[in-house]
Scaffold this active site. Sequence first.
Site, PDB file in Angstrom:
ATOM      1  N   HIS A  26      -9.493 -12.475  -1.126  1.00 53.48           N
ATOM      2  CA  HIS A  26     -10.809 -12.696  -0.858  1.00 53.48           C
ATOM      3  C   HIS A  26     -11.587 -11.302  -0.416  1.00 53.48           C
ATOM      4  CE1 HIS A  26     -14.111 -14.336   1.485  1.00 53.48           C
ATOM      5  NE2 HIS A  26     -14.501 -14.862   0.447  1.00 53.48           N
ATOM      6  N   HIS A  68     -20.892  -8.904  -0.502  1.00 52.91           N
ATOM      7  CA  HIS A  68     -21.034 -10.380  -0.314  1.00 52.91           C
ATOM      8  C   HIS A  68     -22.473 -10.787  -0.225  1.00 52.91           C
ATOM      9  CE1 HIS A  68     -21.317 -14.294   2.117  1.00 52.91           C
ATOM     10  NE2 HIS A  68     -20.450 -14.548   1.211  1.00 52.91           N
TER      11      HIS A  68
END
Length: 334
Positions: A26, A68
């Site tokens: 991730h 992100h």
Amino acid sequence: MSVLTAGLPTRSIPSRLVVTPAVVAHRGASGYHPEHTLGAYRAAVRMGADAVELDVVPTADGVLVVRHESELSATTDVADHPGLADRRTTRRVGGRRVTGWFTDDLTLAEVRTLRCRERHPALRPGNTLHDGREGVATLGEVLAAVGTESVRRERAVGVMIELKSPARFAARGLPLEEPLLAELRCRGLDHARSGVTVMSFDRGILRRLASRTTVPLVQLLDVGDRLDAVALDAIERYADGVGVHQALVRPRTPDGRLDAPTRLVREAHRRWLDVHVWTLRAENRYLPVEHRLGDDPAVLGDLPGLAADLLDAGVDGLITDHPDLALRAVAAAV
């Protein structure tokens, strides 16, 4: 990985996105490096991750960079650049007011002046040793780095790309589809066996991409999203899998322990949809009670134990900040 035929009205062909169970790093190995840096991705590949996950947002000149969210102050030193002080602004993002510096207000050249830093310095102080060492990477740079590492390690490493807030960026004249597809085509990756997967919470962009590319598509789902048979049937028409909050597979009880598995994995598999769960983090702060080690929220608990519980529930992939720890659970399960 799905083998699809262009123009078919459904993408529900019996196949798998990846060799399962898969461990997906991730934002790279973000438990050990500042997220989304090339160092984090290279570390993930060295650890043995089957794939890496990244998020993309656009710059003002339409280049996809790996962050992100578009606001930069949490993960870069943008606040330390006097020449960009006048770009600080406040806007509504996801229903809340956010103040800071946004990628879509800066050109790629301006973004390249920034240096990355750890998002959670108090929780992950070791990661701060890497602060300032790397700049913000573009999508193309991450694809190139993963491709190079794949060759070096003599094994294929997948890339799962999440498209962030596509409707918001499209409204600002910065649609994500065109630069994404152009990058994939330029690198020969716009096909079903390229190792690239595209994900989003936005159903609209996935439906549009389903008619424009054969790369596998994953519908992201969070707690509170509709998950009945009608919803899954609709997803199956344009996507190859779902990426779900882990609580949708193993909910937590009011006292913070894991509850019994839901029917989600079974129902998804009935429709030939793979199931990836997000996001497994090793710190006690994020773990269910039975997998914590002590009371310090920053101490690493039993992430392999949580991973094993999710694998027992039948998931196909684990998206995690700590790929090395999740890999232990996979090794024990096979």
